[in-house]
Design a protein around this motif. Structure first.
Motif, PDB file in Angstrom:
ATOM      1  N   PHE A  26      27.224   7.267   5.084  1.00 35.64           N
ATOM      2  CA  PHE A  26      26.358   8.441   5.227  1.00 35.64           C
ATOM      3  C   PHE A  26      26.822   9.566   4.303  1.00 35.64           C
ATOM      4  N   LEU A  27      28.117   9.846   4.306  1.00 30.96           N
ATOM      5  CA  LEU A  27      28.653  10.934   3.486  1.00 30.96           C
ATOM      6  C   LEU A  27      28.470  10.654   2.000  1.00 30.96           C
ATOM      7  N   GLU A  28      28.680   9.402   1.594  1.00 28.64           N
ATOM      8  CA  GLU A  28      28.482   9.060   0.187  1.00 28.64           C
ATOM      9  C   GLU A  28      27.014   9.207  -0.210  1.00 28.64           C
ATOM     10  N   ALA A  29      26.100   8.802   0.685  1.00 30.38           N
ATOM     11  CA  ALA A  29      24.673   8.950   0.403  1.00 30.38           C
ATOM     12  C   ALA A  29      24.277  10.421   0.353  1.00 30.38           C
ATOM     13  N   LEU A  30      24.851  11.224   1.249  1.00 34.97           N
ATOM     14  CA  LEU A  30      24.540  12.651   1.285  1.00 34.97           C
ATOM     15  C   LEU A  30      24.992  13.334  -0.006  1.00 34.97           C
ATOM     16  N   ALA A  31      26.128  12.910  -0.542  1.00 38.02           N
ATOM     17  CA  ALA A  31      26.621  13.482  -1.800  1.00 38.02           C
ATOM     18  C   ALA A  31      25.715  13.113  -2.968  1.00 38.02           C
ATOM     19  N   ARG A  32      24.967  12.014  -2.832  1.00 35.94           N
ATOM     20  CA  ARG A  32      24.072  11.586  -3.915  1.00 35.94           C
ATOM     21  C   ARG A  32      22.700  12.246  -3.837  1.00 35.94           C
ATOM     22  N   CYS A  33      22.177  12.431  -2.610  1.00 40.02           N
ATOM     23  CA  CYS A  33      20.791  12.884  -2.495  1.00 40.02           C
ATOM     24  C   CYS A  33      20.638  14.252  -1.831  1.00 40.02           C
ATOM     25  N   GLY A  34      21.628  14.693  -1.037  1.00 40.38           N
ATOM     26  CA  GLY A  34      21.547  15.992  -0.393  1.00 40.38           C
ATOM     27  C   GLY A  34      20.630  16.045   0.813  1.00 40.38           C
ATOM     28  N   ILE A  71      27.987  20.110  -1.604  1.00 40.43           N
ATOM     29  CA  ILE A  71      28.411  20.750  -2.848  1.00 40.43           C
ATOM     30  C   ILE A  71      28.219  19.789  -4.018  1.00 40.43           C
ATOM     31  N   HIS A  72      28.637  18.534  -3.822  1.00 40.29           N
ATOM     32  CA  HIS A  72      28.465  17.536  -4.882  1.00 40.29           C
ATOM     33  C   HIS A  72      26.988  17.264  -5.143  1.00 40.29           C
ATOM     34  N   ALA A  73      26.191  17.204  -4.067  1.00 41.54           N
ATOM     35  CA  ALA A  73      24.755  16.963  -4.231  1.00 41.54           C
ATOM     36  C   ALA A  73      24.104  18.106  -4.987  1.00 41.54           C
ATOM     37  N   ARG A  74      24.524  19.331  -4.715  1.00 34.47           N
ATOM     38  CA  ARG A  74      23.970  20.493  -5.412  1.00 34.47           C
ATOM     39  C   ARG A  74      24.234  20.404  -6.904  1.00 34.47           C
ATOM     40  N   ASP A  75      25.447  20.000  -7.260  1.00 36.08           N
ATOM     41  CA  ASP A  75      25.773  19.877  -8.688  1.00 36.08           C
ATOM     42  C   ASP A  75      24.881  18.838  -9.371  1.00 36.08           C
ATOM     43  N   LEU A  76      24.638  17.714  -8.666  1.00 31.51           N
ATOM     44  CA  LEU A  76      23.764  16.690  -9.244  1.00 31.51           C
ATOM     45  C   LEU A  76      22.333  17.194  -9.371  1.00 31.51           C
ATOM     46  N   TYR A  77      21.862  17.903  -8.353  1.00 29.47           N
ATOM     47  CA  TYR A  77      20.509  18.444  -8.395  1.00 29.47           C
ATOM     48  C   TYR A  77      20.356  19.453  -9.527  1.00 29.47           C
ATOM     49  N   ALA A  78      21.384  20.308  -9.695  1.00 27.55           N
ATOM     50  CA  ALA A  78      21.307  21.322 -10.744  1.00 27.55           C
ATOM     51  C   ALA A  78      21.152  20.664 -12.111  1.00 27.55           C
TER      52      ALA A  78
END
Length: 265
Positions: A26-34, A71-78
């Motif tokens: 779940f945490l790994e998926a959350l870091a990918r998609c937010g 935080i990681h997901a935000r960076d990917l989205y940005a």
């Protein structure tokens, strides 16, 4: 008499549990998609169950890793948003129900709105504390430990200490001369000011703040008065000092001291 049970008396498919492995995925998926909903569905769990686990005492590490994942997901989205803003995206063109071609669309407004939401989320995580930033730096190690079902208490405490060290003011010669009790008292004062600064103005407790007794306020009471906006209310300074700020200030052509009070920014 022996009680007879029907097979329907017991649930055939008990509710799935948040195993350490599911927490990791779940945490790994959350870091990918937010997306909490999408990440929970990815591991076959519900979004509500994820939030319940986050609120539990045993879910402290899961809770902090959750914020770190965002935080990681935000960076990917940005990065994705910047790419989309620069190059646009392809959209299919339909006419009378038939696909007739493609066109490239651009939407600067959409890009700016999305980035504003990401910035707001980042600000919220910053207010949650530097510990989340420390967890973001330790994200892979932390998620792996959660996936193994390990007790992450030591890791959480190390992140708290690192966050505290980053917030604390730098040492100086004067501080070095203070006793342990004086240092501890100053640290408590610093932490309380941090808490006041992070509190929404409307949530600051001002029940004990009587402007007529402002001469006796301590630093933290002044800090709460400033944060709450009380000092900007009409008539505050007249109540705080009805006799004026300086009866001896009589230099022609010059104004007296500003009625600004202590500042803790």
């Amino acid at each position: 008499m022996t009680t007879q049970y029907s097979p329907t008396d017991q649930p055939q498919n008990p509710a799935p549990s948040w195993t350490p492995e599911k927490q990791r995925e779940f945490l790994e998926a959350l870091a990918r998609c937010g997306s909490v909903k999408a990440s929970a569905a990815y591991v076959g769990m519900s979004r509500e169950g994820a939030y319940r686990l986050r609120r539990r005492q045993e879910g402290r590490a899961f809770d902090r890793a959750w914020d770190a994942a965002l935080i990681h997901a935000r960076d990917l989205y940005a990065e994705t948003l910047l790419e989309t803003g620069l190059h646009g995206w392809t959209e299919t063109v339909w006419y009378h129900g038939e696909e007739v071609g493609e066109r490239t669309r651009f939407s600067p407004g959409l890009l700016l709105a999305a980035l504003a939401r990401l910035d707001a989320k980042a600000d919220g995580l910053d207010l949650a504390g530097e510990a989340v930033r420390e967890a973001a730096a330790d994200f892979d190690e932390m998620v792996a430990a959660i996936g193994e079902g390990e007790d992450c208490t030591a890791m959480l405490e190390a992140q708290d200490r690192a966050a505290q060290a980053r917030r604390a003011p730098p040492p100086n010669a004067y501080m070095a001369e203070l006793t342990d009790d004086e240092l501890f008292s100053r640290l408590e004062m610093f932490q309380e000011r941090e808490r006041i600064a992070a509190t929404a103005p409307e949530d600051v407790d001002t029940s004990d703040l009587d402007p007529h007794e402002a001469d006796g306020w301590d630093d933290l009471q002044w800090a709460r008065a400033e944060r709450s906006g009380m000092m900007d209310e009409p008539g505050f300074w007249e109540k705080a000092n009805p006799d004026g700020y300086d009866d001896d200030w009589d230099v022609p052509g010059e104004d007296g001291p500003d009625k600004t009070g202590p500042s803790f920014h």
